[in-house]
Design a protein around this motif. Structure first.
Motif, PDB file in Angstrom:
ATOM      1  N   ALA A 222      -3.178  -8.613  21.103  1.00  0.00           N
ATOM      2  CA  ALA A 222      -2.962  -7.263  21.489  1.00  0.00           C
ATOM      3  C   ALA A 222      -1.765  -6.436  20.791  1.00  0.00           C
ATOM      4  CB  ALA A 222      -3.601  -7.136  22.303  1.00  0.00           C
ATOM      5  N   ALA A 223      -0.898  -7.240  21.945  1.00  0.00           N
ATOM      6  CA  ALA A 223       0.477  -6.334  20.961  1.00  0.00           C
ATOM      7  C   ALA A 223       0.717  -6.222  19.627  1.00  0.00           C
ATOM      8  CB  ALA A 223       1.327  -6.928  22.028  1.00  0.00           C
ATOM      9  N   ILE A 224       0.237  -7.681  18.644  1.00  0.00           N
ATOM     10  CA  ILE A 224       0.580  -7.251  17.682  1.00  0.00           C
ATOM     11  C   ILE A 224      -0.113  -5.993  16.316  1.00  0.00           C
ATOM     12  CG2 ILE A 224       0.255  -8.563  15.324  1.00  0.00           C
ATOM     13  CD1 ILE A 224       1.240 -11.357  16.777  1.00  0.00           C
ATOM     14  N   GLY A 225      -1.231  -6.244  17.439  1.00  0.00           N
ATOM     15  CA  GLY A 225      -2.183  -5.072  17.274  1.00  0.00           C
ATOM     16  C   GLY A 225      -1.998  -3.846  17.326  1.00  0.00           C
ATOM     17  N   ALA A 226      -0.891  -4.070  17.988  1.00  0.00           N
ATOM     18  CA  ALA A 226      -0.589  -2.115  18.930  1.00  0.00           C
ATOM     19  C   ALA A 226       0.438  -1.672  18.060  1.00  0.00           C
ATOM     20  CB  ALA A 226      -0.327  -2.322  20.442  1.00  0.00           C
ATOM     21  N   THR A 227       0.725  -2.627  17.195  1.00  0.00           N
ATOM     22  CA  THR A 227       2.338  -2.417  16.924  1.00  0.00           C
ATOM     23  C   THR A 227       2.513  -2.083  15.237  1.00  0.00           C
ATOM     24  OG1 THR A 227       3.650  -4.184  17.611  1.00  0.00           O
ATOM     25  CG2 THR A 227       4.587  -3.659  15.424  1.00  0.00           C
ATOM     26  N   ILE A 228       1.063  -3.296  14.622  1.00  0.00           N
ATOM     27  CA  ILE A 228       0.780  -2.265  13.116  1.00  0.00           C
ATOM     28  C   ILE A 228       0.264  -1.546  13.048  1.00  0.00           C
ATOM     29  CG2 ILE A 228      -0.792  -3.222  11.956  1.00  0.00           C
ATOM     30  CD1 ILE A 228      -0.334  -6.124  12.992  1.00  0.00           C
ATOM     31  N   ASN A 229      -0.686  -1.083  14.500  1.00  0.00           N
ATOM     32  CA  ASN A 229      -1.441   1.111  14.076  1.00  0.00           C
ATOM     33  C   ASN A 229      -0.305   1.963  14.481  1.00  0.00           C
ATOM     34  OD1 ASN A 229      -2.701   2.300  14.730  1.00  0.00           O
ATOM     35  ND2 ASN A 229      -3.004   2.484  16.906  1.00  0.00           N
ATOM     36  N   VAL A 230       1.038   1.162  14.717  1.00  0.00           N
ATOM     37  CA  VAL A 230       2.192   2.199  14.992  1.00  0.00           C
ATOM     38  C   VAL A 230       2.679   2.322  13.524  1.00  0.00           C
ATOM     39  CG1 VAL A 230       4.283   2.947  15.813  1.00  0.00           C
ATOM     40  CG2 VAL A 230       2.481   2.235  17.356  1.00  0.00           C
ATOM     41  N   VAL A 231       2.904   1.016  13.184  1.00  0.00           N
ATOM     42  CA  VAL A 231       3.061   1.303  11.518  1.00  0.00           C
ATOM     43  C   VAL A 231       2.569   1.885  10.866  1.00  0.00           C
ATOM     44  CG1 VAL A 231       4.098  -0.374   9.809  1.00  0.00           C
ATOM     45  CG2 VAL A 231       4.902  -0.987  12.034  1.00  0.00           C
ATOM     46  N   ALA A 232       0.850   1.523  10.815  1.00  0.00           N
ATOM     47  CA  ALA A 232       0.180   1.725  10.140  1.00  0.00           C
ATOM     48  C   ALA A 232       0.612   3.565   9.883  1.00  0.00           C
ATOM     49  CB  ALA A 232      -1.025   1.758  10.446  1.00  0.00           C
ATOM     50  N   GLY A 233       0.575   4.211  11.169  1.00  0.00           N
ATOM     51  CA  GLY A 233       0.585   5.519  11.521  1.00  0.00           C
ATOM     52  C   GLY A 233       1.696   5.679  10.805  1.00  0.00           C
ATOM     53  N   ILE A 234       2.654   5.584  11.125  1.00  0.00           N
ATOM     54  CA  ILE A 234       3.771   6.258  10.472  1.00  0.00           C
ATOM     55  C   ILE A 234       3.662   6.511   8.889  1.00  0.00           C
ATOM     56  CG2 ILE A 234       6.597   5.873  10.339  1.00  0.00           C
ATOM     57  CD1 ILE A 234       6.416   5.033  12.821  1.00  0.00           C
ATOM     58  N   PHE A 235       3.524   5.229   8.800  1.00  0.00           N
ATOM     59  CA  PHE A 235       3.127   5.257   7.420  1.00  0.00           C
ATOM     60  C   PHE A 235       2.391   6.171   6.745  1.00  0.00           C
ATOM     61  CE2 PHE A 235       1.145   3.874   3.800  1.00  0.00           C
ATOM     62  CZ  PHE A 235       2.292   3.299   2.444  1.00  0.00           C
ATOM     63  N   ALA A 236       1.325   6.592   7.230  1.00  0.00           N
ATOM     64  CA  ALA A 236       0.767   7.493   6.909  1.00  0.00           C
ATOM     65  C   ALA A 236       1.011   9.608   6.484  1.00  0.00           C
ATOM     66  CB  ALA A 236      -0.984   7.475   7.922  1.00  0.00           C
ATOM     67  N   LEU A 237       1.488   8.948   7.411  1.00  0.00           N
ATOM     68  CA  LEU A 237       2.594  10.125   8.005  1.00  0.00           C
ATOM     69  C   LEU A 237       3.645  10.170   6.874  1.00  0.00           C
ATOM     70  CD1 LEU A 237       3.119  10.908  11.406  1.00  0.00           C
ATOM     71  CD2 LEU A 237       1.649  11.470  10.176  1.00  0.00           C
ATOM     72  N   ILE A 238       3.974   9.503   6.218  1.00  0.00           N
ATOM     73  CA  ILE A 238       4.910   9.327   4.686  1.00  0.00           C
ATOM     74  C   ILE A 238       3.685   9.844   3.508  1.00  0.00           C
ATOM     75  CG2 ILE A 238       6.868   8.346   3.641  1.00  0.00           C
ATOM     76  CD1 ILE A 238       7.201   7.242   5.925  1.00  0.00           C
ATOM     77  N   ALA A 239       3.064   8.648   3.574  1.00  0.00           N
ATOM     78  CA  ALA A 239       2.057   8.604   2.888  1.00  0.00           C
ATOM     79  C   ALA A 239       1.339  10.000   1.966  1.00  0.00           C
ATOM     80  CB  ALA A 239       1.548   7.503   2.254  1.00  0.00           C
ATOM     81  N   VAL A 240       0.580  10.120   3.109  1.00  0.00           N
ATOM     82  CA  VAL A 240      -0.332  11.203   3.057  1.00  0.00           C
ATOM     83  C   VAL A 240      -0.033  12.841   2.077  1.00  0.00           C
ATOM     84  CG1 VAL A 240       0.813  13.442   4.815  1.00  0.00           C
ATOM     85  CG2 VAL A 240      -1.683  13.228   4.271  1.00  0.00           C
ATOM     86  N   ALA A 241       1.293  13.066   1.521  1.00  0.00           N
ATOM     87  CA  ALA A 241       1.912  13.920   1.062  1.00  0.00           C
ATOM     88  C   ALA A 241       1.386  13.869  -1.056  1.00  0.00           C
ATOM     89  CB  ALA A 241       3.335  13.977   0.605  1.00  0.00           C
ATOM     90  N   PHE A 242       1.043  12.821  -0.805  1.00  0.00           N
ATOM     91  CA  PHE A 242       1.056  11.562  -1.930  1.00  0.00           C
ATOM     92  C   PHE A 242      -0.336  11.833  -2.291  1.00  0.00           C
ATOM     93  CE2 PHE A 242       4.583  10.183  -0.705  1.00  0.00           C
ATOM     94  CZ  PHE A 242       6.238  10.162  -2.040  1.00  0.00           C
ATOM     95  N   VAL A 243      -1.202  11.702  -1.220  1.00  0.00           N
ATOM     96  CA  VAL A 243      -2.855  11.891  -1.973  1.00  0.00           C
ATOM     97  C   VAL A 243      -3.586  13.691  -1.918  1.00  0.00           C
ATOM     98  CG1 VAL A 243      -3.294  10.184  -0.350  1.00  0.00           C
ATOM     99  CG2 VAL A 243      -3.015  12.104   1.085  1.00  0.00           C
TER     100      VAL A 243
END
Length: 256
Positions: A222-243
């Motif tokens: 569960a903790a691993i899933g929560a960490t990956i979720n945060v990483v995915a969100g931060i990555f998305a905020l950076i990548a959204v400009a490109f889409v």
């Protein structure tokens, strides 16, 4: 490129649908008498506290979309964006799997499992409301950058209602922040695949995994899933400009 629609998209229509959805869901959930913090305690709580409102709103949204004739622009983009930002939805999918692995399935009975499955409808209702119908209305007048920000903020802010249903304000504000990141991931999935359907599926199963995880004793992943979720969100905020960059989704609609 023009779209032949029954009703010409207007920003006020999308806002009215959004507010109507929030009112219907909040009202039905309040009438159930089940606090938000007690949803995962039983199948009855989950169904009457969340599932029933989703069934009612799903029917109303389907009728509304049909009357407007907006199914195509609500569900499909004309062009896909660059592909690599799909890494964010892939990371969220990995987090989802970690949640399911960590779920205490022995704590489930048939009523709770059935209610949890109904909860998957949230992917249809919340996505169609925000990144479907509201997005369609905003594309009639605004650039894609504003379309992403407003639809994602609206998606996040609708969860403020949880504070009125028993959840602590601090926890609710944290949920709103994480939901903004999740909304950006779902927006990216729409733009990279050209369809809202994939975002509906990921969103629905993500919520299913989250509520399932809180029922019983969660496992070590569960903790691993929560960490990956945060990483995915931060990555998305950076990548959204490109889409967003170079997108040509402004809706030139005609009515019939």
């Amino acid at each position: 490129m023009s779209e032949l629609l029954k009703v010409r998209p207007r920003i006020w229509i999308g806002i009215a649908i959004y507010l109507g959805y929030v009112v219907v869901v909040f009202t039905v959930q309040r009438l159930s008498g089940v606090p938000y913090t007690d949803l995962a305690e039983s199948g009855s709580n989950l169904f009457f506290g969340a599932g029933l409102s989703l069934i009612i709103s799903a029917v109303l949204l389907a009728i509304t979309t049909t009357l407007l004739g907006w199914w195509r622009p609500a569900l499909f983009d004309r062009q896909r964006s660059v592909r690599w930002p799909i890494i964010a939805p892939i990371l969220l999918t990995i987090a989802l799997v970690a949640n399911l692995i960590s779920t205490d399935w022995s704590a489930f009975d048939v009523p709770f499992l059935a209610a949890a499955i109904v909860l998957i409808l949230v992917g249809f209702t919340e996505e169609l409301t925000t990144r479907g119908l509201l997005l369609t209305s905003l594309r009639s007048r605004l650039g894609e950058g504003w379309v992403w920000f407003i639809t994602t903020a609206a998606f996040a802010l609708m969860h403020l209602a949880n504070a009125l249903s028993g959840q602590a304000l601090g926890a609710t504000l944290q949920q709103v922040a994480f939901t903004f990141m999740a909304g950006t991931i779902f927006y990216i999935l729409r733009r990279t695949t050209g369809s809202l359907i994939w975002a509906m599926l990921l969103h629905g199963f993500w919520d299913f995994s989250v509520f399932s995880l809180t029922h019983g004793t969660s496992g070590p992943f569960a903790a691993i899933g929560a960490t990956i979720n945060v990483v995915a969100g931060i990555f998305a905020l950076i990548a959204v400009a490109f889409v967003i960059r170079g997108s040509n989704e402004r809706l030139d609609a005609t009515t019939r």
